[in-house]
Design an enzyme around this catalytic site. Structure first.
Site, mmCIF file in Angstrom:
data_model
loop_
_atom_site.group_PDB
_atom_site.id
_atom_site.type_symbol
_atom_site.label_atom_id
_atom_site.label_comp_id
_atom_site.label_asym_id
_atom_site.label_seq_id
_atom_site.Cartn_x
_atom_site.Cartn_y
_atom_site.Cartn_z
ATOM 1 N N CYS A 33 47.096 12.338 27.534
ATOM 2 C CA CYS A 33 46.835 11.861 26.177
ATOM 3 C C CYS A 33 47.813 12.476 25.183
ATOM 4 C CB CYS A 33 45.397 12.155 25.770
ATOM 5 S SG CYS A 33 44.937 13.901 25.819
ATOM 6 N N HIS B 133 41.416 16.599 23.070
ATOM 7 C CA HIS B 133 41.897 15.250 23.341
ATOM 8 C C HIS B 133 42.804 14.799 22.201
ATOM 9 C CE1 HIS B 133 42.059 11.242 24.966
ATOM 10 N NE2 HIS B 133 41.539 10.721 23.856
#
Length: 521
Positions: free
Chosen positions: A117, A417
């Protein structure tokens, strides 16, 4: 009877679909003709432009070779080309509706390959850096005939990948803007990135800003227009001729580094060191031998610290520019005192680039080496961020910036994230990119412009212009294609004040420019 009516309806629908398809073909044909007209009027090959003779001289025919001093024509070609590219892909479905892939342009997700990510977030932000994307899409839009970034790949640069990294990056950009699928798997790109930067091998979570720094550096080395880098010794300055010394330092830098990355992302800092030797007392009670050392260094992004007192991006920037005292293990070697001494250090913004990347230093290490995250909420401007009060050079274009992309990090160090948010070039709306997912966002509901997740901010410089009706408007800044022997294209010098070049003690003949500023070879 029912079957006859059904067959009749099917026949009518087929005729309508055929008519629609003919209409689509006609529209696509018009787009192709329009695109071809633009390509014929201004075709760029490498660093050169071919314009009709009628543009550069009277009563002449054919095309004349000229220097490409900006990237504007590439932008025009790509803007029209993306629309024409997708017009050819339109089809008529069973319900007689015309469907096209134009709506996906820049709204394509990236598949998470396993804790990637961080990479996806950085790639989406760079993808929405329009001048950089135009540079790579031109090769696809023009079918390699009139514009091809590959003509600038430096295969002899041992610091690069001989084009492997930049080619795989171009492939990602092609799928994000010209692809027909809602997501793309960037596995080839990751493989080439690992060869250039082995620290990104495997599938451990990494830092998005570190990825961004290595990627931009790798693209620069692959596309460096300087084939043979001369050795140039850095010269210290004393602060008595900052404008001239800054220009000379930039001239020396361009002798070794010229690429689309330099033209877009790189600016210049002034680093001032002052001796504070306690053994050298002055009559006014101050310390130091009086020696001052000034250097002008290039930068590609600004890494700004965050303290407990920082609430806005301006606070972080002021902290970055704050004078600090170097002592203990950080003492500075004074060339006049011939020893390590205490000294003051101050960094100032001297010249700012067309695209300004801000990295907020949210991750820190303790004295024991333990990493932690600073979750302080920081407010950042969305439009009209004026940096005139912190830019120390009096020359160059006014530093006014609009936000166009943000890389976010949510969570803590171990379980975080990355996502991205960016403004689309065509509809002007903001979209959220969460790996393979992409959706439009409403800024008012997102509490956009403040928060603890913003990690890297991407700003595009804009210029205020007065329209014919007298009203003021904004436009994206012109990206100049810099060259070591063309100082009028440098950020320090515009044609109006190119005479400043004389103060740098470098040979330059202003007669090379005519009164109109024509770039004709």
């Amino acid at each position: 009877m029912g079957n006859c009516i059904s067959h009749a309806k099917d026949a009518n629908r087929s005729k309508e679909n055929a008519s629609r398809q003919d209409s689509v073909r006609d529209t696509g044909s018009w787009r192709n003709n329009e695109r071809r007209r633009i390509l014929q009027s201004m075709a760029r090959v490498g660093s050169r432009v071919f314009k009709p003779e009628s543009v550069v001289g009277p009563n002449r025919a054919g095309l004349k070779e000229c220097k490409a001093s900006t990237y504007d024509h590439v932008h025009d070609i790509v803007n029209l080309g993306i629309e024409g590219y997708h017009k050819n892909d339109e089809v008529v479905d069973g319900n007689g509706k015309i469907n096209g892939t134009r709506s996906l342009s820049g709204k394509v997700g990236l598949v998470n390959l396993g804790n990637t990510c961080f990479m996806n977030s950085s790639l989406q932000c760079l993808s929405n850096t329009i001048p950089l994307t135009d540079y790579f899409l031109g090769q696809v839009i023009t079918h390699n005939v009139t514009y091809d970034y590959r003509s600038e790949i430096n295969y002899d640069n041992f610091l690069g990948t001989k084009g492997a990294l930049v080619s795989s990056y171009a492939e990602v950009i092609k799928h994000l803007w010209l692809g027909s699928n809602p997501s793309f798997k960037p596995d080839d790109f990751k493989s080439n990135l690992e060869q250039f930067a082995p620290q990104f091998e495997g599938f451990d979570q990494q830092d998005a800003q570190e990825l961004l720094a290595f990627l931009l550096d790798g693209i620069h080395e692959d596309l460096n227009r300087v084939k043979n880098r001369p050795y140039i010794e850095d010269k210290d300055s004393d602060g008595t001729n900052d404008e001239g010394d800054a220009i000379l330092a930039w001239s020396n830098y361009l002798e070794r580094n010229m690429s689309i990355i330099v033209d877009l992302f790189q600016g210049q800092l002034r680093n001032t060191m002052v001796c504070m030797n306690k053994d050298k007392a002055q009559p006014d009670g101050s310390c130091g031998c009086g020696h001052r050392n000034v250097k002008f260094d290039p930068f590609m992004y600004l890494s700004l610290p965050i303290s407990d007192d920082c609430n806005t991006l301006e606070d972080c920037l002021n902290l970055f520019c704050q004078e600090e005292l170097l002592s203990g293990d950080e003492m500075w070697y004074c060339p006049k005192c011939k020893t390590h001494v205490e000294a003051t250090k101050k960094i100032d913004l001297w010249m700012l680039p067309p695209v300004l990347i801000i990295h907020l230093k949210r991750f820190k290490f303790s004295s024991t080496g333990q990493r932690s995250k600073i979750d302080r909420s920081i407010q950042y401007p969305l439009t009209d961020w004026d940096l005139s009060n912190v830019k120390r050079s009096s020359s160059g274009i006014d530093p006014l910036y609009d936000l166009y992309a943000v890389s976010h990090h949510r969570g803590n160090v171990g379980f975080g994230h990355y996502t991205a948010q960016a403004k689309n070039r065509f509809d002007g709306k903001w979209y959220d990119f969460n790996d393979s997912q992409c959706h439009q966002i409403e800024l008012s509901k997102e509490n956009f412009g403040i928060g603890s997740s913003a990690y890297c901010l991407f700003y595009n410089r804009v210029e205020r212009v007065v329209q014919e009706n007298g009203n003021e408007a904004k436009r994206n800044t012109i990206i100049r294609r810099q060259s070591a022997n063309r100082p009028e294209l440098w950020p320090h010098l515009q044609r109006a004040n190119v005479a400043l070049w004389k103060s740098t003690r470098v040979d330059y003949d202003p007669s090379e420019l005519n009164a109109e500023g024509d770039d004709t070879l």
